[in-house]
Motif scaffolding. Sequence first.
Motif, short mmCIF file in Angstrom:
data_model
loop_
_atom_site.label_atom_id
_atom_site.label_comp_id
_atom_site.label_asym_id
_atom_site.label_seq_id
_atom_site.Cartn_x
_atom_site.Cartn_y
_atom_site.Cartn_z
N GLY A 34 54.39 42.09 44.07
CA GLY A 34 54.37 41.44 45.29
C GLY A 34 52.85 41.40 46.10
N ALA A 35 52.08 41.02 47.19
CA ALA A 35 51.05 40.78 47.39
C ALA A 35 51.42 41.15 49.06
CB ALA A 35 50.59 39.49 47.67
N GLY A 36 50.20 41.72 49.43
CA GLY A 36 50.70 41.84 50.99
C GLY A 36 50.88 43.24 51.52
N THR A 42 50.31 47.12 43.89
CA THR A 42 49.07 46.03 44.08
C THR A 42 48.80 44.92 43.11
OG1 THR A 42 47.45 48.01 44.56
CG2 THR A 42 46.73 46.04 44.59
N VAL A 43 48.38 43.94 43.50
CA VAL A 43 48.25 42.78 42.06
C VAL A 43 46.61 42.95 41.52
CG1 VAL A 43 48.69 40.14 41.78
CG2 VAL A 43 50.32 41.65 43.18
N GLU A 44 47.11 42.84 39.90
CA GLU A 44 45.91 43.11 39.73
C GLU A 44 45.55 41.05 38.87
OE1 GLU A 44 45.74 45.97 36.20
OE2 GLU A 44 45.19 46.82 37.12
N VAL A 45 44.13 41.15 39.24
CA VAL A 45 43.98 40.08 39.47
C VAL A 45 42.51 40.15 38.13
CG1 VAL A 45 42.64 38.30 40.39
CG2 VAL A 45 43.90 39.03 41.83
N ARG A 46 43.29 39.57 37.03
CA ARG A 46 42.22 39.46 35.60
C ARG A 46 41.30 39.05 35.57
NH1 ARG A 46 47.26 39.10 31.73
NH2 ARG A 46 47.89 37.60 32.88
N ILE A 47 40.18 38.72 35.80
CA ILE A 47 39.26 37.73 35.67
C ILE A 47 37.21 38.66 35.05
CG2 ILE A 47 36.58 37.11 37.43
CD1 ILE A 47 38.71 37.78 39.43
N PRO A 48 36.43 37.63 33.75
CA PRO A 48 35.83 37.82 33.29
C PRO A 48 34.86 38.43 33.83
CG PRO A 48 36.40 35.25 32.81
CD PRO A 48 37.09 35.66 34.04
N GLY A 63 31.65 46.60 45.43
CA GLY A 63 33.30 47.10 45.63
C GLY A 63 33.25 46.12 46.88
N SER A 64 33.02 45.18 47.72
CA SER A 64 33.14 43.66 48.72
C SER A 64 34.53 42.88 48.22
CB SER A 64 32.15 43.06 48.75
OG SER A 64 31.27 42.52 47.71
N LEU A 65 34.09 41.93 47.01
CA LEU A 65 35.70 42.05 46.21
C LEU A 65 36.96 42.72 46.32
CD1 LEU A 65 36.39 38.93 45.76
CD2 LEU A 65 35.61 40.06 42.82
N ASP A 66 36.89 44.27 45.85
CA ASP A 66 38.48 44.72 46.02
C ASP A 66 38.68 44.22 47.53
OD1 ASP A 66 39.29 44.93 43.29
OD2 ASP A 66 37.84 46.38 42.91
N LYS A 67 37.21 44.66 47.99
CA LYS A 67 38.14 45.10 49.85
C LYS A 67 38.62 43.77 50.26
CE LYS A 67 35.58 46.51 54.14
NZ LYS A 67 34.52 46.86 54.93
N ALA A 68 38.18 42.12 49.93
CA ALA A 68 38.45 41.60 50.34
C ALA A 68 39.74 41.21 49.70
CB ALA A 68 37.61 40.66 49.75
N LEU A 69 40.14 41.31 48.40
CA LEU A 69 41.99 41.40 48.17
C LEU A 69 42.34 42.09 48.72
CD1 LEU A 69 40.50 40.38 44.31
CD2 LEU A 69 41.45 38.73 46.51
N ALA A 70 41.91 43.25 48.36
CA ALA A 70 43.27 44.74 48.80
C ALA A 70 43.61 43.84 50.75
CB ALA A 70 41.64 46.03 49.33
N VAL A 72 45.23 41.33 50.83
CA VAL A 72 46.58 40.90 50.84
C VAL A 72 47.22 41.60 49.34
CG1 VAL A 72 45.80 37.94 51.25
CG2 VAL A 72 44.88 38.63 49.03
N GLY A 73 46.92 42.46 49.13
CA GLY A 73 47.21 43.70 47.97
C GLY A 73 47.52 43.39 47.44
N ALA A 74 45.99 43.50 46.60
CA ALA A 74 45.79 42.67 45.60
C ALA A 74 44.42 43.65 44.48
CB ALA A 74 45.13 41.19 44.59
#
Length: 338
Positions: A34-36, A42-48, A63-70, A72-74
């Motif tokens: 789950g997320a959150g 932690t949910v992995e988001v697969r992106i090229p 690292g700003s993208l992972d920080k933003a996604l963290a 919401v648990g991703a």
Amino acid sequence: MPLSRPTRTTPALLTATALIALTACGTSGADTGGAGPGSRATVEVRIPDPGNSGVLALGKKDGSLDKALAKVGAKVRWTGSAGPFAPAAQAMNADQLDIATGSITSGITSLARRPGFKFFTAVAPDGAGEGILVKNGSGIDSVAGLAGRKVAVNQGGTGEYLLLKALARAGVPADRVERVYLRPDQTAAVFNAGKVDAWAVWSTYSVAEIGTETAHFVADGAAIGSDNYSLNAVRTAFAEQHPDIVKALYRYLHDASVQEKKNPDAYLNVFTDAGPTAVNGRAKEVQADFTRKGGTVDPIRPDDIRRFRNVAAFYAQQKVTTTEVDVAPHLLDIEKTP
């Protein structure tokens, strides 16, 4: 402005894009947790992988993208490389990829099959960076001058759309021009060898050619009246299971694209300023100018949908698709996402 700006040049950019070499995955982390903050995994988001330029390249480096996604648990799992949308769509359908970028033109041809993805953001058509490219001194000074000539296009995608749209606007019958179907990453060598007379192309590839000051647009996207939006797509099952992650990704892309438009140089040559993925000299100036004139990553709104339908109707009229594709069922209203 696509989700990534890969190699050689882009708002989108890149030089030799191969078909997406995606890792063969079974069930990804994207569907197992789950997320959150309270979730067990932690949910992995697969992106090229985004390459050397663009919003995602900088987000990967700092690292700003992972920080933003963290929040919401991703987190991101970079996989393969950014490239043509058709193989990316196939990868999403096969549960090998969660997010990809493409144009509405390539999106419509992919939607004509059995899609397992939806579009959730839109970037307005690139009036400056796409168009019909010809060599300086070619003697072709108008779209009408393409009659009897060979023009390189990618079949069913942006290139074929731009050529057909330009010809229709100029009143030139489509059968007066020979379409040479080539993969975009294979076309520069053919164009520069003079084996085709023109190239219907977008900024990923046009920047390098214009940057050499040996080629120019005989008509750009604005002159053509292009409705060729850039879109971000998400795997349908992922969007249904993790709407909060998709919304967080949209917010990140929107905010970063606003900053990129203001300061495009900061998003070029993110990892290296040398080698085939770097953009330098005149090409760098061209890319920065295209980005300043370009759009930002925004929600898909009613007027955008109307223009998507125009493209779908045009494709059916031109027999690129056998029927008029209904785009609306494959769109997400990110502003209404929970």
